[in-house]
Structure formats: structure tokens, C-alpha cells
Scaffold this motif. Structure first.
Motif, PDB file in Angstrom:
ATOM      1  N   ARG A 130       0.862  -0.992   0.046  1.00 28.35           N
ATOM      2  CA  ARG A 130      -0.091   0.008  -0.026  1.00 28.35           C
ATOM      3  C   ARG A 130       0.667   1.086  -0.102  1.00 28.35           C
ATOM      4  O   ARG A 130       0.143   2.439  -0.273  1.00 28.35           O
ATOM      5  CB  ARG A 130      -0.840  -0.185   1.053  1.00 28.35           C
ATOM      6  CG  ARG A 130      -0.256   0.062   2.604  1.00 28.35           C
ATOM      7  CD  ARG A 130      -1.454   0.082   3.691  1.00 28.35           C
ATOM      8  NE  ARG A 130      -1.207  -0.260   4.958  1.00 28.35           N
ATOM      9  CZ  ARG A 130      -0.726  -1.248   5.659  1.00 28.35           C
ATOM     10  NH1 ARG A 130      -0.606  -2.219   4.934  1.00 28.35           N
ATOM     11  NH2 ARG A 130      -0.373  -1.082   6.763  1.00 28.35           N
ATOM     12  N   SER A 134       5.259   5.549  -7.229  1.00 28.92           N
ATOM     13  CA  SER A 134       4.304   5.917  -8.491  1.00 28.92           C
ATOM     14  C   SER A 134       3.849   7.349  -8.412  1.00 28.92           C
ATOM     15  O   SER A 134       4.314   8.043  -7.385  1.00 28.92           O
ATOM     16  CB  SER A 134       2.959   4.969  -8.227  1.00 28.92           C
ATOM     17  OG  SER A 134       1.629   5.276  -8.864  1.00 28.92           O
ATOM     18  N   ASN A 142       2.206   6.145  -4.519  1.00 26.23           N
ATOM     19  CA  ASN A 142       0.817   5.709  -4.078  1.00 26.23           C
ATOM     20  C   ASN A 142       0.711   5.579  -2.528  1.00 26.23           C
ATOM     21  O   ASN A 142       1.393   4.333  -2.253  1.00 26.23           O
ATOM     22  CB  ASN A 142       0.227   4.757  -5.143  1.00 26.23           C
ATOM     23  CG  ASN A 142      -0.949   4.110  -5.140  1.00 26.23           C
ATOM     24  OD1 ASN A 142      -1.696   5.047  -4.145  1.00 26.23           O
ATOM     25  ND2 ASN A 142      -1.448   3.091  -5.660  1.00 26.23           N
ATOM     26  N   ARG A 313      -3.774  -7.576  -1.504  1.00 29.36           N
ATOM     27  CA  ARG A 313      -3.301  -6.772  -2.500  1.00 29.36           C
ATOM     28  C   ARG A 313      -4.844  -6.048  -2.871  1.00 29.36           C
ATOM     29  O   ARG A 313      -4.740  -4.729  -3.148  1.00 29.36           O
ATOM     30  CB  ARG A 313      -2.820  -7.207  -3.652  1.00 29.36           C
ATOM     31  CG  ARG A 313      -2.353  -6.234  -4.799  1.00 29.36           C
ATOM     32  CD  ARG A 313      -1.395  -5.283  -4.351  1.00 29.36           C
ATOM     33  NE  ARG A 313      -1.039  -4.252  -5.297  1.00 29.36           N
ATOM     34  CZ  ARG A 313      -0.353  -3.123  -5.130  1.00 29.36           C
ATOM     35  NH1 ARG A 313       0.035  -2.833  -3.865  1.00 29.36           N
ATOM     36  NH2 ARG A 313       0.043  -2.574  -6.357  1.00 29.36           N
ATOM     37  N   SER A 317      -5.656  -2.310  -4.585  1.00 28.28           N
ATOM     38  CA  SER A 317      -5.853  -2.016  -6.030  1.00 28.28           C
ATOM     39  C   SER A 317      -7.458  -2.017  -6.377  1.00 28.28           C
ATOM     40  O   SER A 317      -7.951  -1.479  -7.445  1.00 28.28           O
ATOM     41  CB  SER A 317      -5.290  -3.291  -6.817  1.00 28.28           C
ATOM     42  OG  SER A 317      -5.839  -4.368  -6.437  1.00 28.28           O
ATOM     43  N   ASP A 318      -8.186  -2.537  -5.458  1.00 28.71           N
ATOM     44  CA  ASP A 318      -9.601  -2.876  -5.869  1.00 28.71           C
ATOM     45  C   ASP A 318      -9.920  -3.845  -7.182  1.00 28.71           C
ATOM     46  O   ASP A 318     -11.016  -3.593  -7.655  1.00 28.71           O
ATOM     47  CB  ASP A 318     -10.522  -1.493  -5.987  1.00 28.71           C
ATOM     48  CG  ASP A 318     -10.796  -0.778  -4.743  1.00 28.71           C
ATOM     49  OD1 ASP A 318     -10.999  -1.487  -3.661  1.00 28.71           O
ATOM     50  OD2 ASP A 318     -10.663   0.605  -4.797  1.00 28.71           O
ATOM     51  N   ARG A 319      -8.712  -4.637  -7.378  1.00 26.13           N
ATOM     52  CA  ARG A 319      -9.022  -5.418  -8.605  1.00 26.13           C
ATOM     53  C   ARG A 319      -9.411  -6.940  -7.893  1.00 26.13           C
ATOM     54  O   ARG A 319      -8.496  -7.413  -7.060  1.00 26.13           O
ATOM     55  CB  ARG A 319      -7.819  -5.338  -9.400  1.00 26.13           C
ATOM     56  CG  ARG A 319      -7.424  -4.479 -10.323  1.00 26.13           C
ATOM     57  CD  ARG A 319      -6.054  -4.330 -10.834  1.00 26.13           C
ATOM     58  NE  ARG A 319      -5.932  -5.378 -11.575  1.00 26.13           N
ATOM     59  CZ  ARG A 319      -6.196  -5.631 -12.862  1.00 26.13           C
ATOM     60  NH1 ARG A 319      -6.971  -4.418 -13.574  1.00 26.13           N
ATOM     61  NH2 ARG A 319      -6.441  -6.587 -13.789  1.00 26.13           N
ATOM     62  N   ASP A 322      -6.528  -9.436  -7.600  1.00 26.41           N
ATOM     63  CA  ASP A 322      -5.432  -9.346  -6.761  1.00 26.41           C
ATOM     64  C   ASP A 322      -5.882  -9.838  -5.329  1.00 26.41           C
ATOM     65  O   ASP A 322      -5.340  -9.826  -4.282  1.00 26.41           O
ATOM     66  CB  ASP A 322      -5.491  -7.838  -6.516  1.00 26.41           C
ATOM     67  CG  ASP A 322      -4.495  -7.621  -7.419  1.00 26.41           C
ATOM     68  OD1 ASP A 322      -3.481  -7.892  -7.903  1.00 26.41           O
ATOM     69  OD2 ASP A 322      -4.456  -6.174  -7.848  1.00 26.41           O
TER      70      ASP A 322
END
Length: 448
Positions: A130, A134, A142, A313, A317-319, A322
Motif C-alpha cells: 500500500r 508511483s 501511491n 492486495r 488495487s480494488d481489482r 488481486d
């Protein structure tokens, strides 16, 4: 003969000397060198050493960075899940405290080891990454602070250093207890000036900062950025380790590795498949993988998630891809940093290796008694709620990124021997060590 007969049978010698490349085409890493690390100012590291062990940085002045990352405990705390603000004692003897000041929640994840976090190849920190390099927010990082991260931070270690200070259950405390914890519920960047104000009110710190930073001419000039950069310099220099037996071997000393460790190295870079993720000089690919480690503790997830779990993760990432993936840890000095896994699920190297060999079966067989959790009667009932949730168990068990491997007990013993060869020699004790005192006059944690 350069290698034992067993090793020679499966490896081809590199013409330039040094270790060999496995027949399975998984390359051995090159030696880790001083040039692999970011430059840090030793004067700032000396200042950071004091700050690292000074409880003045915590909301209630009762916990330091060094409480959970202690020299005497290999740069960690020896617990599966840490006991943060409100706890009493150090390491495995640390308790959850008592009365109104007792902890309200366990720290959600295992205290990560700090070995070689100053390497240039490290671009993400924390188990879920986290804090990462970036420019998504225009400030080089980030992080949970997004665009409110202060300017002037000298690298990812300095950015990382800010967040435990603002975390309620790590160092900040409950909002009802102190102004720092209260500020965290306003906006995260309102916390850091309050901490800096505390530090610059201490005459010895004011003098030390003025000596270390040319731009600091008076105590009022000291900012949280100066504090974070000093903490980063200390961590980046203190926990640097590239003097293990394996390092010597990589530099051409064939006798540096005992026979069992050499056999383990052959397995590691061969049929055991460890080097697919634990690659390169730091023995990590710096990526994120799902291993089906069992759920316990409060976990970390997305803000709107209604259940206690740890999505890894995906929480950053909100993916969905992950989900349950965690950053591959470096294995440098891994012998010193038990228990293992993002939540310290296994107390021994042998246990975590067995889990990697067959994650689904190991997940089914895992039992709560393996976790090192200091008793906290007011929390114990909730520690394993997620593990008891059949649907969540099924989701976690279905997300495995590594293929099973078949190894004998003797093979596992050899892998453990190889892991021991990754332990630093002089560096295992740190470069500067724990200070006997800190400028605030607060107690410095010790296992004695």
C-alpha cells in the motif's frame, strides 16, 4: 571438484566462476552488492536510530517503532499478529494490557522484517504494497495519504515511516486518549505536524536536527519530513545484510555452504520451484501471490467490506484478480524472523515450506494452535471468525497461485539448511544497534 557430486550432476558451471545455473534453467542470483542499495546519510541514520526507539512518536508515548521491529528479535516481534498501542512488554512476552488502556484490536498483520528494505529494487512496502513508488498523485508515491503526503520525502522508506505513526492500533492510540489519535479521524496529514511539534520541543532533538540538516536553524524548522527522512536513513543502513554464507558462496567461496545447504540450494533453484517467486539477489520477485494462508485476526480489507477478513492486495488495487495476494517477502535473514506468512501463520520454517508445497492441503490441516497470539480474553472469541466462515474459507482456498510440489522430509530438511545459510554474519545484529537511551527520557524497550 567445485561442487559436491550431487550438485555437479544437475548443474552446469558458469564459465566466469561462482555458482552454477540449474539444469531446469532457473538462474542463480548474482551476489548482492553495496551498489544495490540507495544512498543514506550516516548522520541522519544516527538521528533516526534514536527516533526509531523513542516512544515520543506514539500518541500515548508508550510504543516505539522498535517495539515491533526490535534488534533482539531479528528486526521483528516474534508474534503472529502484533500487540500495538496499549500493550505491555516486548516480543513473545508482550501482553494485551489491562483496564481502559488495553488493546482494542490486534495489529492485523505480522510485523514485516526490515532486512534490506533500503535496496534500490524495493518499490513497494507493507504486505499489500500500500506504499509504493508511483506518480499517480503527483508526489512520487501511491499511499493511503494520496495527495496529502508531505513533499520532500527522500524515497519510499521515508514515505512508509509516516503511516504506523498515524495508525490507531499501531502507534496513535484511541481518539479519546490523545490529540494525535483524534487528528487521524480528521485527515491523516493533520497527525504529522503534531508529532513534529513534540519532537522539536525536546532540546536535545532540536540540537541534533540542527546538526544533521543544514536547513534546520531553529527547533521551529523541524518538520515531519525531517523525522521521516531520518527514520528512513536508519532503516536503510541498519538492516543492510549481504554477508551471509550464501553471499560468500555467490562470490566464489565454494566452501562457504555446508553440504546440506548446497543440496537445499539445488532444490530451491530446481524442482522445489521456490525461485520462481523468491528470485534475484534479495530472493523476492517483488510481486504479489495468493498462497491460501488461513485467515485469523481482524484482517485488512476494503472500507465497505462487512466481514472481518484479509483480502491482501485487492484492498489496495480494488481489482478482483488481486484478491488474497500478498507481496513476496525477501528471504534474507529469514531464520531470525519467525513466525512466517503475512499473518504469521506458521511458527517454523519447516511449516511454511510444507504449506508452499501443497497450499490447499496445508490450509485444510492448519490449526489455530500454530498461531502465536498473546492471550487477550476480550478479543480471543473473534480471532478465528473468518476461518470459521465456510464461504470465506472456500474463496480463500480457491485462490492459489503456486503449483504443488512433491518433496521428501529429507528435501525439506535441506531447504531449511539453505534458509539458514541466508542469515547474515555480523549484520544479523544490526549496524548501530539499539540505543541505551533516547532524548525524550522515555524507556527504551529491552528483552532483559
Amino acid at each position: 571438484m567445485l561442487f559436491s557430486a550431487v550438485v555437479v550432476a544437475v548443474m552446469a558451471t558458469v564459465a566466469a566462476g561462482g555458482p552454477a545455473v540449474a539444469a531446469e534453467s532457473v538462474a542463480w542470483p548474482r551476489a548482492l552488492e553495496a551498489s544495490d542499495f540507495r544512498d543514506f546519510n550516516p548522520a541522519l541514520a544516527d538521528l533516526g536510530r534514536l527516533l526509531f526507539y523513542d516512544k515520543i512518536l506514539s500518541g500515548n508515548r508508550n510504543i516505539a517503532c522498535g517495539t515491533c521491529h526490535h534488534h533482539d528479535l531479528g528486526g521483528a516481534d516474534g508474534l503472529s499478529l502484533g500487540i500495538g498501542e496499549g500493550g505491555v512488554g516486548l516480543g513473545p512476552r508482550r501482553s494485551a494490557g489491562a483496564g481502559a488502556s488495553r488493546i482494542k484490536k490486534r495489529v492485523p498483520r505480522n510485523a514485516p522484517a526490515l532486512w534490506n528494505v533500503g535496496a534500490k529494487s524495493v518499490t513497494a512496502l507493507f504486505h499489500d504494497g500500500r506504499v509504493e513508488i508511483s506518480d499517480i498523485y503527483g508526489n512520487g508515491f501511491n499511499t493511503p495519504a494520496q495527495e496529502w503526503l508531505p513533499a520532500g520525502l527522500r524515497g519510499i522508506l521515508a514515505a512508509q515511516a509516516l503511516f504506523p505513526l498515524a495508525a490507531e492500533f499501531e502507534m496513535a492510540g484511541n481518539p479519546k486518549e490523545n490529540e494525535i489519535a483524534g487528528a487521524a479521524y480528521n485527515r491523516i496529514d493533520t497527525v504529522w505536524p503534531l508529532i513534529a511539534k513534540r519532537v522539536r520541543a525536546i532540546p536535545e532533538y532540536a540540537a541534533r536536527f540542527a546538526a544533521a540538516y543544514p536547513e534546520v536553524r531553529a527547533a521551529a524548522d523541524i518538520s515531519i519530513v525531517h523525522i521521516a527522512n531520518a527514520l528512513a536513513a536508519f532503516q536503510g543502513l541498519e538492516w543492510r545484510s549481504h554477508d551471509s554464507a550464501f553471499d560468500a558462496f555467490l562470490r566464489g567461496d565454494e566452501a562457504a555452504l555446508p553440504a546440506a545447504a548446497k543440496r537445499g540450494a539445488k532444490l530451491f533453484y530446481g524442482k522445489a520451484g521456490c525461485a520462481r517467486c523468491h528470485a534475484g539477489p534479495l530472493l523476492t520477485d517483488h510481486k504479489f501471490h495468493a498462497l491460501a494462508l488461513p485467515h485469523f485476526g481482524p484482517g485488512r480489507t476494503r472500507p465497505w467490506d462487512p466481514i472481518a477478513r484479509d483480502v491482501g492486495r485487492m484492498g489496495v488495487s480494488d481489482r478482483l484478480d488481486d484478491a488474497y495476494r500478498f507481496r513476496t517477502p525477501s528471504l534474507r535473514n529469514v531464520e531470525l524472523t519467525a513466525p512466517y506468512g503475512h499473518n504469521g501463520a506458521y511458527p517454523t520454517l519447516r511449516g511454511i515450506i510444507r504449506h508452499h508445497l501443497d497450499p490447499a492441503r496445508a490450509f485444510d490441516a492448519w490449526r489455530p494452535a500454530l498461531a502465536r497470539l498473546p492471550a487477550a480474553p476480550h478479543l480471543d472469541a473473534g480471532d478465528f471468525i473468518a476461518l470459521q466462515d465456510a464461504r470465506e474459507r472456500a474463496r480463500l482456498r480457491a485462490r492459489i497461485d503456486i503449483a504443488p510440489a512433491r518433496l521428501s522430509a529429507a528435501d525439506i530438511d535441506a531447504l531449511v539448511a539453505f534458509m539458514h545459510s541466508l542469515t547474515g554474519r555480523e549484520s544479523r545484529f544490526g549496524r548501530r544497534g539499539r540505543p541505551a537511551r533516547v532524548p525524550s527520557g522515555l524507556a527504551v524497550d529491552s528483552v532483559d
